[in-house]
Enzyme design. Structure first.
Site, PDB file in Angstrom:
ATOM      1  N   SER A  70     -12.947  -5.465   1.042  1.00 21.01           N
ATOM      2  CA  SER A  70     -14.085  -5.303   0.300  1.00 21.01           C
ATOM      3  C   SER A  70     -15.421  -5.684   0.538  1.00 21.01           C
ATOM      4  O   SER A  70     -16.303  -6.121  -0.122  1.00 21.01           O
ATOM      5  CB  SER A  70     -13.730  -5.752  -1.120  1.00 21.01           C
ATOM      6  OG  SER A  70     -14.442  -4.944  -2.142  1.00 21.01           O
ATOM      7  N   GLY A 110     -25.560   1.594  -1.512  1.00 19.42           N
ATOM      8  CA  GLY A 110     -26.892   1.900  -2.154  1.00 19.42           C
ATOM      9  C   GLY A 110     -27.062   3.419  -2.528  1.00 19.42           C
ATOM     10  O   GLY A 110     -27.803   3.703  -3.323  1.00 19.42           O
ATOM     11  N   LYS A 111     -25.971   4.019  -2.317  1.00 18.87           N
ATOM     12  CA  LYS A 111     -25.912   5.333  -3.043  1.00 18.87           C
ATOM     13  C   LYS A 111     -25.803   5.419  -4.359  1.00 18.87           C
ATOM     14  O   LYS A 111     -26.245   6.738  -4.897  1.00 18.87           O
ATOM     15  CB  LYS A 111     -24.639   6.269  -2.233  1.00 18.87           C
ATOM     16  CG  LYS A 111     -23.187   5.908  -2.641  1.00 18.87           C
ATOM     17  CD  LYS A 111     -22.130   6.797  -1.803  1.00 18.87           C
ATOM     18  CE  LYS A 111     -20.768   6.356  -2.078  1.00 18.87           C
ATOM     19  NZ  LYS A 111     -19.825   7.202  -1.505  1.00 18.87           N
ATOM     20  N   TYR A 114       0.760  -1.056  -0.083  1.00 22.57           N
ATOM     21  CA  TYR A 114      -0.032   0.067  -0.046  1.00 22.57           C
ATOM     22  C   TYR A 114       1.000   1.380   0.187  1.00 22.57           C
ATOM     23  O   TYR A 114       1.087   1.893   0.988  1.00 22.57           O
ATOM     24  CB  TYR A 114      -0.913   0.345   1.302  1.00 22.57           C
ATOM     25  CG  TYR A 114      -1.964  -1.018   1.621  1.00 22.57           C
ATOM     26  CD1 TYR A 114      -2.316  -1.806   0.221  1.00 22.57           C
ATOM     27  CD2 TYR A 114      -2.630  -1.306   2.501  1.00 22.57           C
ATOM     28  CE1 TYR A 114      -3.096  -2.981   0.285  1.00 22.57           C
ATOM     29  CE2 TYR A 114      -3.398  -2.328   2.752  1.00 22.57           C
ATOM     30  CZ  TYR A 114      -3.614  -3.004   1.563  1.00 22.57           C
ATOM     31  OH  TYR A 114      -4.906  -4.149   1.642  1.00 22.57           O
ATOM     32  N   GLY A 154     -18.242  -0.262  -2.526  1.00 23.85           N
ATOM     33  CA  GLY A 154     -19.132   0.845  -2.090  1.00 23.85           C
ATOM     34  C   GLY A 154     -20.652   0.506  -2.631  1.00 23.85           C
ATOM     35  O   GLY A 154     -21.695   1.414  -2.400  1.00 23.85           O
TER      36      GLY A 154
END
Length: 328
Positions: free
Chosen positions: A213, A222-223, A67, A218
């Protein structure tokens, strides 16, 4: 809120961890091929995310060498330092990157990992994925040596198959140790570990599953279903995932609608319901490491640990998710 979070043992280890840890991939500072997946976060934001996580009862953080080539580890160390005594009991998990390397690199790079973490103890050191120039056995012997030297606390793996996980545990037993965890992708929309032997083998061996994950990048929030234009604003390669396409969003809408109904009943959010399913659907076996790029994401994470879906709700969500997944 912290006293509401019930800690659980991480697999065969003696680590008592919150069901959710904080995934720290997004702290990569935009460095390297892997780090470019996320936008750069300023130090103040990283510090606030870590502080909110600690205040809410999250007591462990998952990072990795790859990372940002240590940038995430450094950012985590700085943020824990800023948190002061709040971080006194925090645990750290990191990972060795095996690609194009041999097991000798595990011992050869451990001092760099410790340095990037500001000298903090590595409570869980994981082999990031199964592809290297060395065998699983060689890697586990190298990891066991680090435990014996006191440089790491416990050994984990990531993305290992059921067979490789079993082999890792077998070799560690030769040293009087056990495999603590296998970090794999797992969420309501990606249930592969239930069918390929990984989850069953983990339960049999007493190995914890650490789900990365956990929100399918994401989608389970629901966005994007409620505002598809948000897909265009996604930075990096994840915007091209099939789940973000119009037909993908349409297919998973029934699951999102049920998450929203349960969210209303629990005074929570769809994100929190999806995370709560992960950490309760298989007893204490599954932990999850949602990330956070904004402070309010961290607040959402911690709230997911303060309630528990009923057995019927867990079963219903699992069945509904399986149905929408089969429609691919």
């Amino acid at each position: 809120m912290e006293d509401k979070v019930e800690l659980r043992k991480l697999g065969n280890s003696d680590l008592l961890l919150s069901p959710l840890g904080l995934g720290c991939w997004q702290f990569s500072n935009g460095s390297g091929a892997v780090g470019k997946f996320w936008s750069v976060l300023d130090k103040e934001t990283v510090g606030e995310i870590v502080k909110i996580s600690l205040e809410g009862g999250i007591n462990w953080f998952d990072t990795a060498e790859v990372y940002g080539g240590g940038e995430s580890e450094k950012a985590l160390d700085a943020a824990l330092g800023q948190a002061g005594t709040l971080a006194d009991d925090a645990y750290i998990a990191t990972k060795w990157w095996p690609l194009l390397r041999t097991a000798g690199s595990i011992g050869g790079t451990i001092n760099e990992r410790i340095s990037c973490l500001g000298g903090r103890r590595i409570d869980l050191h994981q082999v990031h994925q199964p592809f290297s120039f060395s065998s699983v056995a060689s890697e586990m012997h190298a990891m066991a040596k680090l435990v014996e030297q006191g440089k790491i606390g416990h050994v984990g793996v990531s993305n290992f198959s059921a067979g490789k996980m079993r082999e890792a545990d077998r070799v560690l037993r030769e040293h009087g140790l056990r495999l603590a965890s296998n970090q794999v992708k797992y969420n309501l929309l990606d249930r592969r570990i239930e069918n390929n032997g990984i989850l069953g083998t983990a339960k049999e061996l007493g190995v914890a599953i650490i789900a990365y994950s956990p929100l399918e990048q994401g989608i389970l929030s629901g966005k994007f279903h409620r505002n598809p234009s948000l897909v265009q604003a996604i930075k990096g390669p994840r915007r091209w995932m099939g789940g973000f396409k119009a037909d993908g969003l349409k297919r998973t809408l029934p699951l999102i609608e049920r998450l929203e109904q349960l969210a209303a009943a629990y005074e929570a959010s769809p994100t929190q319901i999806a995370l709560n399913w992960l950490i309760h659907a298989h007893g204490d076996t599954v932990f999850a490491i949602p990330g956070a790029t904004k402070p309010h994401h961290a607040q959402e994470n911690v709230r997911a640990m303060t309630f528990a879906l009923t057995a019927d709700e867990l079963s219903e969500l699992g069945q509904l998710a399986a149905t929408v997944s089969k429609q691919r």
